[in-house]
Design a protein around this motif. Structure first.
Motif, PDB file in Angstrom:
ATOM      1  N   MET A  44      72.239 -31.157  17.293  1.00  0.00           N
ATOM      2  CA  MET A  44      71.330 -31.980  16.502  1.00  0.00           C
ATOM      3  C   MET A  44      69.909 -31.889  17.077  1.00  0.00           C
ATOM      4  O   MET A  44      69.720 -31.851  18.300  1.00  0.00           O
ATOM      5  CB  MET A  44      71.793 -33.425  16.490  1.00  0.00           C
ATOM      6  CG  MET A  44      73.195 -33.615  15.899  1.00  0.00           C
ATOM      7  SD  MET A  44      73.242 -33.286  14.129  1.00  0.00           S
ATOM      8  CE  MET A  44      72.577 -34.832  13.488  1.00  0.00           C
ATOM      9  N   ILE A  45      68.908 -31.903  16.193  1.00  0.00           N
ATOM     10  CA  ILE A  45      67.526 -31.723  16.634  1.00  0.00           C
ATOM     11  C   ILE A  45      67.096 -32.788  17.632  1.00  0.00           C
ATOM     12  O   ILE A  45      66.351 -32.507  18.579  1.00  0.00           O
ATOM     13  CB  ILE A  45      66.586 -31.694  15.408  1.00  0.00           C
ATOM     14  CG1 ILE A  45      66.747 -30.353  14.676  1.00  0.00           C
ATOM     15  CG2 ILE A  45      65.131 -31.911  15.810  1.00  0.00           C
ATOM     16  CD1 ILE A  45      65.973 -30.235  13.386  1.00  0.00           C
ATOM     17  N   LYS A  46      67.577 -34.007  17.474  1.00  0.00           N
ATOM     18  CA  LYS A  46      67.166 -35.078  18.395  1.00  0.00           C
ATOM     19  C   LYS A  46      67.597 -34.797  19.828  1.00  0.00           C
ATOM     20  O   LYS A  46      67.040 -35.376  20.767  1.00  0.00           O
ATOM     21  CB  LYS A  46      67.742 -36.417  17.935  1.00  0.00           C
ATOM     22  CG  LYS A  46      69.248 -36.563  18.050  1.00  0.00           C
ATOM     23  CD  LYS A  46      69.711 -37.933  17.599  1.00  0.00           C
ATOM     24  CE  LYS A  46      71.221 -38.077  17.674  1.00  0.00           C
ATOM     25  NZ  LYS A  46      71.769 -37.927  19.007  1.00  0.00           N
ATOM     26  N   ASP A  47      68.571 -33.901  20.019  1.00  0.00           N
ATOM     27  CA  ASP A  47      69.071 -33.587  21.360  1.00  0.00           C
ATOM     28  C   ASP A  47      68.418 -32.343  21.962  1.00  0.00           C
ATOM     29  O   ASP A  47      68.746 -31.965  23.089  1.00  0.00           O
ATOM     30  CB  ASP A  47      70.592 -33.394  21.318  1.00  0.00           C
ATOM     31  CG  ASP A  47      71.328 -34.635  20.846  1.00  0.00           C
ATOM     32  OD1 ASP A  47      70.919 -35.740  21.256  1.00  0.00           O
ATOM     33  OD2 ASP A  47      72.287 -34.508  20.067  1.00  0.00           O
ATOM     34  N   PHE A  48      67.514 -31.694  21.223  1.00  0.00           N
ATOM     35  CA  PHE A  48      66.875 -30.478  21.728  1.00  0.00           C
ATOM     36  C   PHE A  48      66.027 -30.803  22.959  1.00  0.00           C
ATOM     37  O   PHE A  48      65.296 -31.796  22.980  1.00  0.00           O
ATOM     38  CB  PHE A  48      65.980 -29.850  20.664  1.00  0.00           C
ATOM     39  CG  PHE A  48      66.726 -29.143  19.558  1.00  0.00           C
ATOM     40  CD1 PHE A  48      68.101 -29.183  19.476  1.00  0.00           C
ATOM     41  CD2 PHE A  48      66.031 -28.424  18.584  1.00  0.00           C
ATOM     42  CE1 PHE A  48      68.791 -28.539  18.457  1.00  0.00           C
ATOM     43  CE2 PHE A  48      66.698 -27.774  17.557  1.00  0.00           C
ATOM     44  CZ  PHE A  48      68.087 -27.826  17.497  1.00  0.00           C
ATOM     45  N   LYS A  49      66.103 -29.932  23.959  1.00  0.00           N
ATOM     46  CA  LYS A  49      65.302 -30.074  25.181  1.00  0.00           C
ATOM     47  C   LYS A  49      64.685 -28.725  25.532  1.00  0.00           C
ATOM     48  O   LYS A  49      65.258 -27.671  25.228  1.00  0.00           O
ATOM     49  CB  LYS A  49      66.166 -30.576  26.349  1.00  0.00           C
ATOM     50  CG  LYS A  49      66.678 -32.001  26.177  1.00  0.00           C
ATOM     51  CD  LYS A  49      67.532 -32.429  27.353  1.00  0.00           C
ATOM     52  CE  LYS A  49      67.929 -33.900  27.268  1.00  0.00           C
ATOM     53  NZ  LYS A  49      68.648 -34.226  26.023  1.00  0.00           N
ATOM     54  N   ALA A  50      63.537 -28.747  26.174  1.00  0.00           N
ATOM     55  CA  ALA A  50      62.846 -27.514  26.546  1.00  0.00           C
ATOM     56  C   ALA A  50      63.742 -26.657  27.430  1.00  0.00           C
ATOM     57  O   ALA A  50      64.395 -27.154  28.349  1.00  0.00           O
ATOM     58  CB  ALA A  50      61.548 -27.847  27.272  1.00  0.00           C
ATOM     59  N   GLY A  51      63.769 -25.353  27.119  1.00  0.00           N
ATOM     60  CA  GLY A  51      64.512 -24.419  27.945  1.00  0.00           C
ATOM     61  C   GLY A  51      65.892 -24.073  27.444  1.00  0.00           C
ATOM     62  O   GLY A  51      66.542 -23.173  27.989  1.00  0.00           O
ATOM     63  N   ILE A  52      66.387 -24.754  26.419  1.00  0.00           N
ATOM     64  CA  ILE A  52      67.741 -24.472  25.948  1.00  0.00           C
ATOM     65  C   ILE A  52      67.714 -23.530  24.746  1.00  0.00           C
ATOM     66  O   ILE A  52      66.713 -23.424  24.040  1.00  0.00           O
ATOM     67  CB  ILE A  52      68.501 -25.761  25.569  1.00  0.00           C
ATOM     68  CG1 ILE A  52      67.866 -26.415  24.328  1.00  0.00           C
ATOM     69  CG2 ILE A  52      68.536 -26.747  26.742  1.00  0.00           C
ATOM     70  CD1 ILE A  52      68.701 -27.566  23.765  1.00  0.00           C
ATOM     71  N   LYS A  53      68.830 -22.821  24.553  1.00  0.00           N
ATOM     72  CA  LYS A  53      69.012 -21.996  23.368  1.00  0.00           C
ATOM     73  C   LYS A  53      69.775 -22.820  22.337  1.00  0.00           C
ATOM     74  O   LYS A  53      70.687 -23.570  22.702  1.00  0.00           O
ATOM     75  CB  LYS A  53      69.791 -20.728  23.707  1.00  0.00           C
ATOM     76  CG  LYS A  53      69.019 -19.753  24.592  1.00  0.00           C
ATOM     77  CD  LYS A  53      69.850 -18.501  24.827  1.00  0.00           C
ATOM     78  CE  LYS A  53      69.110 -17.498  25.677  1.00  0.00           C
ATOM     79  NZ  LYS A  53      67.885 -16.979  24.991  1.00  0.00           N
ATOM     80  N   VAL A  54      69.421 -22.697  21.083  1.00  0.00           N
ATOM     81  CA  VAL A  54      70.067 -23.481  20.037  1.00  0.00           C
ATOM     82  C   VAL A  54      70.550 -22.576  18.923  1.00  0.00           C
ATOM     83  O   VAL A  54      69.993 -21.498  18.689  1.00  0.00           O
ATOM     84  CB  VAL A  54      69.119 -24.562  19.467  1.00  0.00           C
ATOM     85  CG1 VAL A  54      68.792 -25.608  20.528  1.00  0.00           C
ATOM     86  CG2 VAL A  54      67.838 -23.933  18.928  1.00  0.00           C
TER      87      VAL A  54
END
Length: 308
Positions: A1-11
């Motif tokens: 989910m977009i709200k859980d996105f953090k810098a440095g991760i692949k999605v």
């Protein structure tokens, strides 16, 4: 989910893509930028892959894709917000999970259907009640209770049109009971029908895109047309029909806000202000919850969405 996105991760997930700009970069390459959305929120994206940029360039509106990329700090902003650098963009397959792309309102749909039925029953003028019963039936009713009330601005979720229309009616009735000389039956009919044209203007498909008919005519015009068509089969006095249609045509308040005519009757003003306050109050319910204050695009100001 977009709200859980953090810098440095692949999605990698299904998202709704809204392209805002496609252009040429300073190094001779191309780029596309815009927003990615799901039920949890939205995030900026940028894409430098020429093949994917060409794909994005061809989009005619918000489109759902299976997207892959890296989450990074948006270097074009000074507030350290995040963006996704898109590296993969594929058409959705039947087996893909897209449940995160259809926003649902936090309300009891069945309870609102009951409220709608009760408001219709409360109308004592036979012609108006019959008109409401005719319109809120069959396929029109089914679309009315599932459609959003907007693409993004207010009540932009499944069932939003039902919730908005019923709540506007509740506010309008409360006002009508405090003001002398207001025809409550006309207020109820006008409030319930003021946005009925949105079932033809806005699609309930992913992204809630505008229909071609909606872009050409707009929901105000179509609401008036739908009422005219239904009334032609009934014995509704022309004076009552004209007053009802005036409410629909003027419910944005003024010409500058999109209404073909400005409010000229008590009932029109009552419905207009009930509609406006309900749309404004909805802005306090749809926020990301990241801070007490949030800039609201519809209102053009920061609003206090949570108690400090």
């Amino acid at each position: 989910m977009i709200k859980d996105f953090k810098a440095g991760i692949k999605v990698c997930q299904a998202v709704l893509v809204r392209v805002q700009k496609v252009g040429n970069s300073s190094n001779g390459g191309v780029f596309a930028r815009g927003m990615l959305e799901d039920n949890s929120g939205r995030i900026a994206f940028i894409c430098f892959d020429a093949v994917l940029v060409d794909k994005l360039r061809e989009l005619e509106g918000p489109t759902a894709f299976m997207m892959g990329g890296n989450v990074d700090i948006n270097k074009f902003n000074n507030d350290m917000t995040l963006q996704v650098v898109i590296q993969r963009l594929e058409n959705l397959l039947p087996q893909d999970d897209i449940s995160n792309l259809l926003p649902h309102g936090d309300f009891d749909v069945e309870a609102y259907k009951t409220k709608l039925a009760n408001y219709i029953k409360a109308v004592r003028t036979p012609g108006l009640r019959m008109l409401l019963e005719t319109i809120f039936s069959g396929a029109t009713y089914e679309r009315f209770v599932t459609n959003p009330a907007g693409m993004r601005m207010h009540h932009a979720y499944l069932g939003g049109l039902l919730q908005h229309s019923v709540d506007v009616t509740g506010l309008a009735v409360a006002l009508a009971e405090q003001i002398e000389g207001v025809d409550k039956d006309l207020v109820i009919a006008g409030a319930l029908l003021h946005d009925i044209g949105k079932i033809r203007e806005i699609s309930a498909e992913i992204g809630f895109p505008y229909t071609s008919e909606g872009r050409l005519l707009g929901h105000i015009t179509m609401s008036c047309m739908m009422v005219q068509e239904a009334a032609a089969k009934l014995r509704l006095p022309s004076s009552r029909l004209e007053q009802l249609q005036h409410i629909l045509l003027s419910h944005h308040g003024d010409n500058e806000k999109g209404s073909p005519v400005a409010c000229s009757t008590r009932e029109a003003f009552v419905v207009h202000y009930a509609d406006e306050i309900n749309a404004v109050m909805n802005q306090f319910d749809v926020h990301d919850g990241k801070s007490a204050w949030e800039f609201n695009r519809m209102l053009g100001r920061n609003i206090l969405v949570d108690k400090l």
